[in-house]
Design an enzyme around this catalytic site. Sequence first.
Site, PDB file in Angstrom:
ATOM      1  N   ASP A   8      -7.450  -4.007  20.670  1.00 31.82           N
ATOM      2  CA  ASP A   8      -8.293  -3.264  21.627  1.00 31.82           C
ATOM      3  C   ASP A   8      -7.906  -3.405  23.107  1.00 31.82           C
ATOM      4  O   ASP A   8      -8.808  -3.588  23.952  1.00 31.82           O
ATOM      5  CB  ASP A   8      -9.763  -3.677  21.442  1.00 31.82           C
ATOM      6  CG  ASP A   8     -10.331  -3.272  20.095  1.00 31.82           C
ATOM      7  OD1 ASP A   8      -9.585  -2.729  19.265  1.00 31.82           O
ATOM      8  OD2 ASP A   8     -11.538  -3.522  19.863  1.00 31.82           O
ATOM      9  N   HIS A  52     -22.717   6.737  19.048  1.00 34.17           N
ATOM     10  CA  HIS A  52     -22.527   5.662  18.063  1.00 34.17           C
ATOM     11  C   HIS A  52     -23.717   4.701  18.069  1.00 34.17           C
ATOM     12  O   HIS A  52     -24.322   4.450  19.124  1.00 34.17           O
ATOM     13  CB  HIS A  52     -21.241   4.887  18.387  1.00 34.17           C
ATOM     14  CG  HIS A  52     -20.812   3.951  17.310  1.00 34.17           C
ATOM     15  ND1 HIS A  52     -20.968   2.581  17.414  1.00 34.17           N
ATOM     16  CD2 HIS A  52     -20.256   4.187  16.096  1.00 34.17           C
ATOM     17  CE1 HIS A  52     -20.503   2.020  16.293  1.00 34.17           C
ATOM     18  NE2 HIS A  52     -20.061   2.970  15.487  1.00 34.17           N
ATOM     19  N   HIS A  81     -18.853   3.216  25.124  1.00 33.02           N
ATOM     20  CA  HIS A  81     -17.467   2.817  25.404  1.00 33.02           C
ATOM     21  C   HIS A  81     -16.535   3.357  24.330  1.00 33.02           C
ATOM     22  O   HIS A  81     -16.968   3.626  23.205  1.00 33.02           O
ATOM     23  CB  HIS A  81     -17.353   1.281  25.465  1.00 33.02           C
ATOM     24  CG  HIS A  81     -17.624   0.630  24.145  1.00 33.02           C
ATOM     25  ND1 HIS A  81     -18.898   0.390  23.676  1.00 33.02           N
ATOM     26  CD2 HIS A  81     -16.785   0.205  23.171  1.00 33.02           C
ATOM     27  CE1 HIS A  81     -18.832  -0.154  22.473  1.00 33.02           C
ATOM     28  NE2 HIS A  81     -17.555  -0.278  22.135  1.00 33.02           N
ATOM     29  N   LYS A 106     -10.986   1.893  14.542  1.00 30.93           N
ATOM     30  CA  LYS A 106     -12.164   1.284  13.917  1.00 30.93           C
ATOM     31  C   LYS A 106     -13.417   1.616  14.703  1.00 30.93           C
ATOM     32  O   LYS A 106     -13.350   1.908  15.891  1.00 30.93           O
ATOM     33  CB  LYS A 106     -11.971  -0.233  13.809  1.00 30.93           C
ATOM     34  CG  LYS A 106     -11.733  -0.889  15.143  1.00 30.93           C
ATOM     35  CD  LYS A 106     -11.421  -2.362  14.985  1.00 30.93           C
ATOM     36  CE  LYS A 106     -11.235  -3.002  16.344  1.00 30.93           C
ATOM     37  NZ  LYS A 106     -12.428  -2.898  17.207  1.00 30.93           N
ATOM     38  N   CYS A 151     -13.997  -8.668  19.137  1.00 28.40           N
ATOM     39  CA  CYS A 151     -13.021  -8.111  18.186  1.00 28.40           C
ATOM     40  C   CYS A 151     -11.885  -9.071  17.854  1.00 28.40           C
ATOM     41  O   CYS A 151     -11.404  -9.087  16.722  1.00 28.40           O
ATOM     42  CB  CYS A 151     -12.520  -6.772  18.694  1.00 28.40           C
ATOM     43  SG  CYS A 151     -13.848  -5.540  18.651  1.00 28.40           S
TER      44      CYS A 151
HETATM   45  C1  VGL Z   1     -15.449  -4.857  21.367  1.00 22.30           C
HETATM   46  C2  VGL Z   1     -17.690  -4.836  21.806  1.00 22.30           C
HETATM   47  C3  VGL Z   1     -17.797  -3.564  21.299  1.00 22.30           C
HETATM   48  C4  VGL Z   1     -14.148  -5.599  21.420  1.00 22.30           C
HETATM   49  C5  VGL Z   1     -15.544  -3.573  20.838  1.00 22.30           C
HETATM   50  O1  VGL Z   1     -13.077  -4.957  21.411  1.00 22.30           O
HETATM   51  O2  VGL Z   1     -14.195  -6.848  21.500  1.00 22.30           O
HETATM   52  N1  VGL Z   1     -16.518  -5.482  21.829  1.00 22.30           N
HETATM   53  N2  VGL Z   1     -16.709  -2.949  20.819  1.00 22.30           N
HETATM   54 ZN    ZN Z   2     -16.907  -0.928  20.307  1.00 24.97          ZN
END
Ligand code: VGL
Ligand code: ZN
Length: 204
Positions: A8, A52, A81, A106, A151
């Site tokens: 991410d 979402h 986000h 994802k 994540c």
């Molecule tokens: C993430 C919160 C929501 C991450 C993704 O990439 O850690 N955190 N979506």
């Molecule tokens: Zn997220």
Amino acid sequence: MKALLIVDVQNDFCPGGALEVPDGDEIVPVINELSKQFNVVIQTQDWHPAGHSSFASSHEGKEPFETIEMPYGQQVLWPDHCVQGSPGADFHPDLETTRSQLIIRKGFRKEIDSYSAFYENDDETTTGLTGYLEARGINTIYAVGLATDFCVKWSVVDGVKEGFDVYVVEDAVKGIDIEGSVDQAWTEMLNAGAKKVSSKKLLK
Ligand code: VGL
Ligand code: ZN
């Protein structure tokens, strides 16, 4: 065989993004150096439809960073986000992505969040990553990216559970840090059996 898993590294998790990780962009040059040493580079991309269920804006009267109960358990609510196709969902512009061989998207199901590269947050729905890695003979994963406490942690813990040797590159991850969640994430990752390593050690 080893793989680099880049979690991410997207604009919304970098300074100025919708869910910014403090200094999240500082890991980009480190990851770029590291990735040159890997023959297998895999990325994840948080990829949510508008509206979402992990977005606070989808829940009347809720604010970002509050926690609610979902059918699959506790869920932290986030600012909107990484909406599919938006600039915030793009990888950081300086991240070297040309050598990436697989991008796992994802969080694309509206009703369920997905932190881990392996399983959605119900701990049941697979992303298919285990099968891909096994089919390619990969047994060791080096994890880098954002965010340490969400994540990255969930991916690392699941990676160990799936039977991989997992290393976390301590200077190539950054966390959101909600009430000590980064320290807790390190405890959980190490207790699960993951190992901590520095990029210096890998680069020399
Ligand atoms: C993430 C919160 C929501 C991450 C993704 O990439 O850690 N955190 N979506
Ligand atoms: Zn997220």
